[in-house]
Design a protein around this motif. Structure first.
Motif, short mmCIF file in Angstrom:
data_model
loop_
_atom_site.label_atom_id
_atom_site.label_comp_id
_atom_site.label_asym_id
_atom_site.label_seq_id
_atom_site.Cartn_x
_atom_site.Cartn_y
_atom_site.Cartn_z
N VAL A 51 19.40 -16.38 18.07
CA VAL A 51 19.94 -15.08 18.09
C VAL A 51 20.92 -14.96 19.27
O VAL A 51 21.85 -14.29 19.18
CB VAL A 51 19.11 -13.93 17.85
CG1 VAL A 51 19.64 -12.82 17.78
CG2 VAL A 51 18.20 -14.10 16.38
N ASN A 52 20.16 -14.89 20.50
CA ASN A 52 20.96 -14.58 21.85
C ASN A 52 21.92 -15.61 22.13
O ASN A 52 23.16 -15.06 22.51
CB ASN A 52 19.97 -15.01 22.94
CG ASN A 52 18.71 -13.96 23.01
OD1 ASN A 52 18.81 -12.92 22.34
ND2 ASN A 52 17.69 -14.37 23.49
N THR A 54 23.89 -17.17 19.69
CA THR A 54 25.06 -16.70 18.55
C THR A 54 25.67 -15.44 19.23
O THR A 54 26.99 -15.40 18.95
CB THR A 54 24.27 -16.48 17.03
OG1 THR A 54 23.53 -17.68 16.80
CG2 THR A 54 25.24 -15.98 16.16
N ILE A 55 24.90 -14.45 19.56
CA ILE A 55 25.59 -13.17 20.12
C ILE A 55 26.65 -13.56 21.16
O ILE A 55 27.70 -12.72 21.23
CB ILE A 55 24.39 -12.24 20.24
CG1 ILE A 55 23.75 -11.71 19.20
CG2 ILE A 55 24.84 -11.05 20.97
CD1 ILE A 55 22.66 -10.61 19.23
N GLU A 56 25.97 -14.14 22.06
CA GLU A 56 26.86 -14.72 23.31
C GLU A 56 28.16 -15.32 22.79
O GLU A 56 29.24 -15.18 23.29
CB GLU A 56 26.05 -15.60 24.21
CG GLU A 56 26.75 -15.81 25.34
CD GLU A 56 26.01 -16.61 26.58
OE1 GLU A 56 26.58 -17.28 27.37
OE2 GLU A 56 24.66 -15.94 26.31
N GLY A 57 28.06 -16.40 21.73
CA GLY A 57 29.14 -17.05 21.44
C GLY A 57 30.16 -15.95 20.72
O GLY A 57 31.43 -16.20 20.90
N LEU A 58 29.75 -15.19 19.86
CA LEU A 58 30.64 -14.15 19.28
C LEU A 58 31.27 -13.36 19.98
O LEU A 58 32.51 -12.88 19.89
CB LEU A 58 29.64 -13.30 18.13
CG LEU A 58 29.36 -13.87 16.78
CD1 LEU A 58 28.29 -13.29 16.14
CD2 LEU A 58 30.38 -14.27 15.96
N SER A 59 30.39 -12.82 21.18
CA SER A 59 31.14 -12.15 22.28
C SER A 59 32.23 -12.83 22.91
O SER A 59 33.36 -12.30 23.24
CB SER A 59 30.07 -11.71 23.34
OG SER A 59 30.41 -11.02 24.36
N VAL A 162 18.69 -15.60 11.93
CA VAL A 162 19.98 -15.11 12.50
C VAL A 162 20.75 -14.16 11.75
O VAL A 162 21.12 -12.98 12.41
CB VAL A 162 20.97 -16.30 12.89
CG1 VAL A 162 22.33 -15.82 13.67
CG2 VAL A 162 20.05 -17.14 13.91
N ARG A 163 21.08 -14.44 10.49
CA ARG A 163 21.54 -13.52 9.70
C ARG A 163 21.13 -12.06 9.52
O ARG A 163 21.75 -11.02 9.53
CB ARG A 163 21.99 -13.94 8.18
CG ARG A 163 23.03 -13.02 7.38
CD ARG A 163 23.27 -13.82 6.09
NE ARG A 163 21.94 -14.02 5.51
CZ ARG A 163 21.35 -14.99 5.04
NH1 ARG A 163 21.90 -16.06 5.23
NH2 ARG A 163 20.02 -15.07 4.29
N TYR A 164 19.63 -12.22 9.57
CA TYR A 164 19.34 -10.83 9.20
C TYR A 164 19.18 -10.12 10.64
O TYR A 164 19.18 -8.82 10.68
CB TYR A 164 17.33 -11.15 9.38
CG TYR A 164 16.43 -10.00 9.62
CD1 TYR A 164 16.63 -8.83 8.62
CD2 TYR A 164 15.78 -10.20 10.78
CE1 TYR A 164 15.82 -7.90 9.23
CE2 TYR A 164 15.02 -9.13 11.21
CZ TYR A 164 14.98 -7.66 10.44
OH TYR A 164 14.07 -6.98 10.73
#
Length: 499
Positions: A51-52, A54-59, A162-164
């Motif tokens: 999760v962390n 993925t969020i960092e990558g999206l950012s 991750v989607r959740y």
């Protein structure tokens, strides 16, 4: 211009693509995370790391994006199959995820076969009980960690968690559910029969959805953390192999995929669940709606080459490592390699078998071993193709993706070994492109996934089999097939010495 994002949650890293309406990759980010290996055969990960990262990558994607975040219309997912994520009644993670390549569950596989029956299991799930699947992992936790199992309210697979965390909505798509050994594949519903027989509460199973189905929007928290628009639609996504098939255009009869990553996959499109391969290959629901795919797996494909480099040629790049293989004749001067570094899946579902070099002598140099490794990986994939052909499938065109598609020499080895036309795509992104295509289709950009593939995908180069080489590889493949039977007993005897 409108955009979609594909997210592929792999075993070693999450890969994220920003793709425009023409299928062009505008941005690409990869974020790695650790593997937890407490004992031999144990492979786990902390879901928070997924999760962390993925969020960092999206950012990172949004920070470098020059357009309006509202123009990013949709997100979808691809993910490593089979991994068990157990959640409590508040959807909090109860333990580390047990991954697809974890082999601790041999006893549980035997229990499943004994209680359900091998034939009945194949009738329902289309697949045999193997250590990698999710159901044996559930039974292992139930047996060895009963206090954890009692707290479990739901199980999901890695990308579903991750989607959740991005949407607050909990689902599982059919293509990933097919790899749990709990789905009635042809009926597309959870099997109450298997759950009752093995005393698994069916309430643990999440709501099922199609891969292209919209399941929600990104939450306010994710909007703040990433910069995404709150109007960004989120689609369910699919298993990595199903998305790899979509990303390679395996969306009609006659199309076959060869994917060489850490593991290797040969995957072929099926329009119905009616064919009977007697459990010799996997039979799963596709990411495309109401169709299927059959699949053979080599557990250590690209990993075999990585292992060889890391142990024997640590300071060499893969490019340098492969630079001399054209000077080595077919058969590597009588040297054979079987890529069973962590056991094997197809056609030998064997967690005890291990790799071999056969035929070594003092004339062999590094380049001979490298060629033998490439040929051994390709022979293992040919085992699956041979099975498909044995059961009547026509295989004459193969889309090759992954690490095996980066080398012209290796692609020619594939064409000669498979005796088929092998195609390399112009922009080969594999499963993460398949995830982006599911988002594009879900957003209504195209009338079908095939129409999306026609727009997004194009051929870079085609490799045709050379008949003289085909004949040599057919002889060599026959010898390769003898190695398993001749080393099976030896490897079983060596299990007691493995630490």
């Amino acid at each position: 211009m409108k955009y979609v994002i594909g997210i592929d949650l792999g075993t070693s890293a999450v890969k994220i693509l920003l793709v425009n309406q023409s299928g062009e990759v505008v941005q690409e980010v990869s974020k790695s995370y650790a593997l937890i290996q407490e004992k031999t055969g144990y492979n786990e990960q902390n879901p928070s790391d997924w999760v962390n990262q993925t969020i960092e990558g999206l950012s990172d994607i949004l920070q470098d994006f020059n357009g309006n975040p509202e123009d990013i219309e949709g997100i979808s997912f691809s993910g490593q199959m089979h991994g068990l994520v157990l959640l409590d009644e508040h959807n909090e993670v109860l333990r580390n995820a047990i991954l697809w390549n974890d082999t601790r569950t041999t006893a549980e596989c035997k229990e499943i076969e004994a209680v359900v029956g091998k034939k009945r299991l194949l009738d329902i799930t289309k697949n045999p009980a193997l250590e990698g699947f999710t159901l044996p992992k559930l039974l292992w936790v139930k047996k060895h960690e009963p206090e954890v199992f009692q707290k479990a309210a739901k199980f999901v697979l890695p990308k579903d968690y991750v989607r959740y965390k991005l949407t607050g909505k909990l689902h599982m798509d059919y293509s990933d559910a097919a790899g749990t050994l709990l789905l009635h594949v042809s009926k597309r519903e959870w099997s109450e029969e298997i759950c009752k027989l093995l005393q698994i509460p069916i309430e643990l199973c999440p709501v099922l959805v199609d891969s292209h189905q919209e399941v929600g929007y990104v939450t306010e928290e994710i909007v703040k953390l990433t910069g995404l628009s709150p109007s960004t639609r989120v689609f369910a996504g699919g298993a990595d192999n199903a998305c790899g098939a979509i990303g390679a255009g395996i969306l009609e009869e006659g199309k076959t995929l060869c994917s060489i990553g850490t593991s290797g996959v040969v995957l072929s499109y099926e329009s119905s669940p009616d064919k009977d391969f007697h459990g010799k290959v996997h039979y799963f629901n596709h990411g495309a709606e109401a169709v299927y795919y059959t699949m053979g797996v080599t557990l250590s494909a690209g990993y075999s080459l990585t292992w060889f480099r890391d142990v024997f040629a640590k300071n060499q790049s893969f490019e340098n490592l492969l630079s001399e293989i054209t000077s080595v004749p077919i058969g590597a001067n009588g040297l054979l390699f079987t890529p069973y570094l962590v056991g094997e899946r197809t056609p030998h579902a064997d967690a005890s078998i291990r790799a071999s070099f056969i035929g070594m002598d003092s004339s062999h140099e590094q380049k001979h071993f490298v060629r033998a490794v490439l040929e051994g990986i390709t022979f293992s994939l040919q085992e699956s193709i041979a099975l498909f052909r044995k059961y009547g499938k026509r295989i004459d065109t193969i889309i090759s993706i992954g690490g095996g598609a980066k080398s012209d020499e290796w692609l020619q080895i594939q064409a000669d070994t498979f005796n088929a036309k092998v195609i390399r795509l112009a922009s080969e992104q594999g499963a993460v492109m398949g995830a982006a295509m599911l988002a594009a289709y879900g957003c209504g950009w195209f009338k079908s996934l095939k129409a999306c593939a026609d727009e997004f995908l194009s051929v870079d180069r085609t490799f045709m089999p050379i008949q003289e080489n085909v004949q040599q590889y057919q002889k060599l493949f026959s010898i390769y097939q003898e190695v398993y039977q001749n080393t099976k007993g030896l490897n079983e005897s060596l299990v007691a010495f493995r630490k």
